[in-house]
Motif scaffolding. Structure first.
Motif, PDB file in Angstrom:
ATOM      1  N   CYS A   1       0.492 -18.115  -9.976  1.00  0.00           N
ATOM      2  CA  CYS A   1       0.718 -16.711 -10.348  1.00  0.00           C
ATOM      3  C   CYS A   1       0.641 -15.816  -9.114  1.00  0.00           C
ATOM      4  O   CYS A   1       1.471 -14.920  -8.931  1.00  0.00           O
ATOM      5  CB  CYS A   1      -0.320 -16.265 -11.374  1.00  0.00           C
TER       6      CYS A   1
ATOM      7  N   GLY B   1       3.759 -15.902  -7.172  1.00  0.00           N
ATOM      8  CA  GLY B   1       4.989 -15.580  -7.889  1.00  0.00           C
ATOM      9  C   GLY B   1       5.818 -16.797  -8.234  1.00  0.00           C
ATOM     10  O   GLY B   1       7.033 -16.711  -8.433  1.00  0.00           O
ATOM     11  N   GLN B   2       5.168 -17.964  -8.343  1.00  0.00           N
ATOM     12  CA  GLN B   2       5.892 -19.204  -8.615  1.00  0.00           C
ATOM     13  C   GLN B   2       5.957 -19.558 -10.094  1.00  0.00           C
ATOM     14  O   GLN B   2       6.632 -20.516 -10.464  1.00  0.00           O
ATOM     15  CB  GLN B   2       5.253 -20.367  -7.838  1.00  0.00           C
TER      16      GLN B   2
ATOM     17  N   GLY C   1       5.917 -17.728 -14.224  1.00  0.00           N
ATOM     18  CA  GLY C   1       5.786 -16.619 -15.154  1.00  0.00           C
ATOM     19  C   GLY C   1       5.153 -17.076 -16.451  1.00  0.00           C
ATOM     20  O   GLY C   1       5.058 -16.318 -17.417  1.00  0.00           O
TER      21      GLY C   1
ATOM     22  N   CYS D   1       0.215 -10.911 -12.856  1.00  0.00           N
ATOM     23  CA  CYS D   1       1.224 -11.444 -11.924  1.00  0.00           C
ATOM     24  C   CYS D   1       2.234 -12.321 -12.658  1.00  0.00           C
ATOM     25  O   CYS D   1       3.438 -12.276 -12.368  1.00  0.00           O
ATOM     26  CB  CYS D   1       0.535 -12.235 -10.812  1.00  0.00           C
TER      27      CYS D   1
ATOM     28  N   THR E   1       6.351 -11.759 -12.915  1.00  0.00           N
ATOM     29  CA  THR E   1       7.338 -12.797 -12.589  1.00  0.00           C
ATOM     30  C   THR E   1       8.236 -13.076 -13.780  1.00  0.00           C
ATOM     31  O   THR E   1       9.463 -13.217 -13.644  1.00  0.00           O
ATOM     32  CB  THR E   1       6.626 -14.087 -12.146  1.00  0.00           C
TER      33      THR E   1
ATOM     34  N   ARG F   1      11.024 -10.593 -14.176  1.00  0.00           N
ATOM     35  CA  ARG F   1      11.876 -10.436 -12.998  1.00  0.00           C
ATOM     36  C   ARG F   1      11.393  -9.313 -12.072  1.00  0.00           C
ATOM     37  O   ARG F   1      12.185  -8.614 -11.446  1.00  0.00           O
ATOM     38  CB  ARG F   1      13.335 -10.191 -13.412  1.00  0.00           C
TER      39      ARG F   1
ATOM     40  N   ALA G   1       8.959 -10.149  -9.714  1.00  0.00           N
ATOM     41  CA  ALA G   1       8.161 -10.949  -8.782  1.00  0.00           C
ATOM     42  C   ALA G   1       7.888 -10.256  -7.443  1.00  0.00           C
ATOM     43  O   ALA G   1       6.838 -10.488  -6.838  1.00  0.00           O
ATOM     44  CB  ALA G   1       8.829 -12.304  -8.544  1.00  0.00           C
TER      45      ALA G   1
ATOM     46  N   VAL H   1       4.449  -8.873  -7.176  1.00  0.00           N
ATOM     47  CA  VAL H   1       3.277  -9.756  -7.242  1.00  0.00           C
ATOM     48  C   VAL H   1       2.423  -9.687  -5.981  1.00  0.00           C
ATOM     49  O   VAL H   1       1.189  -9.550  -6.068  1.00  0.00           O
ATOM     50  CB  VAL H   1       3.712 -11.205  -7.541  1.00  0.00           C
TER      51      VAL H   1
END
Length: 305
Positions: free
Chosen positions: A129, A132-133, A135, A211, A215, A218, A220, A223
């Protein structure tokens, strides 16, 4: 035959601190005949870990990467080699199959630390999180098949045991030398780990969820801003209920029984607190400060989920 010490993490067991220590102590390692391999190849040349090896395996370019590793080792003039990349603890066995060829060049020792699965999974979700990898909500993340596969530590070590000696242990946040000290001991490197530092603290469950929502929607790019604002707030608390924690413990039980039998790694069952419980320690250990335990940086490079 030359020796290769391959540190594979796992994620969130002080990997960032370990890798910075290894990169910063190359002269000391050299006095022991060990070379910490070059980490300046893409995709993350500024990070002190071997992300180039992991990326090459994922993209089917292992041959060129192995040649670069061997050339760098030869240029060092030192007999033994050390590599570190926590992505290698993923259960991506077919992708990692080319690494069996390392046994043709080295006597391979794999070093790894493990956290109890429920603690590991939540901590790793928070890290994803933060970067940003993902959601995914924590609940959704815990139900994914890939997530459940990562709970089988015994199978992960079985893969490496086919061509390497295994030196693995339960991650102990109360270890006097921190994660660095644990890895140095497992690897048989008689060096002082220095003071314990927390290199990559986790977000709190609430901030991690914010976070993930960004993500998912959309947003991200926001974050890192949220993560910076929340820095220093700590990662206390847990987003996993005791019922879910108990269910994860039961899910992991068969694999953990094999893990204890084959590799001597045992975890205490979940208690009222979700925090890691330090191993019993002798008195007067000045560097023993669980609150300063190092966290691990994931950088999973297109994490397979």
């Amino acid at each position: 035959m030359a020796r290769l010490i391959l540190h594979i993490g796992t994620h969130k067991t002080g990997t960032t601190a370990i890798q910075h220590w290894l990169a910063g102590h190359r002269p000391a390692l050299g006095t022991l005949g060990r070379h910490y391999g070059a980490t300046d190849r893409p995709p993350h040349p500024r990070l002190p870990k071997h992300s180039s090896l992991y990326r090459a395996l994922l993209e089917g370019r292992y041959g060129a990467e192995e040649a670069a590793i061997l050339a760098d080792h030869a240029a060092s003039g030192l007999p033994d080699l050390i590599l570190s990349e926590e992505g290698l603890s993923l259960p991506a066995f077919r992708r990692f199959a080319p690494l069996r060829g390392l046994a043709e060049h080295f006597d391979v020792t794999v070093v790894a630390l493990f956290r109890r699965q429920d603690i590991f999974l939540e901590s790793h979700w928070r890290q994803l999180c933060k970067e940003g990898q993902t959601g995914a909500s924590l609940d959704s993340f815990l139900q994914r098949e890939w997530t459940l596969q990562r709970m089988r530590y015994d199978r992960i070590l079985d893969f490496w045991a086919e061509f390497a000696t295994i030196r693995a242990a339960r991650y102990d946040p109360g270890h006097a030398g921190g994660a660095v000290g644990q890895v140095l001991a497992l690897a048989g490197l008689p060096l002082d780990p220095g003071p314990v530092r927390r290199a990559n603290p986790s977000l709190s469950p609430g901030v991690a969820d914010v976070c993930a929502r960004l993500t998912r929607n959309r947003l991200a790019p926001l974050v890192p801003v949220v993560a910076r604002v929340a820095r220093g707030c700590g990662g206390q608390g847990s987003g996993i209920s005791m019922a879910r924690r108990a269910a994860l413990w039961a899910e992991a039980a068969p694999g953990n029984a094999r893990l204890a039998d084959r590799y001597g790694i045992r975890f205490e069952p979940p208690a009222a607190t979700a925090a890691d419980r330090p191993d019993p320690a002798p008195p007067r250990r000045p560097r023993d400060d669980p609150s300063q335990s190092a966290g691990g940086h994931t950088q999973t490079l297109g994490n397979i989920r």
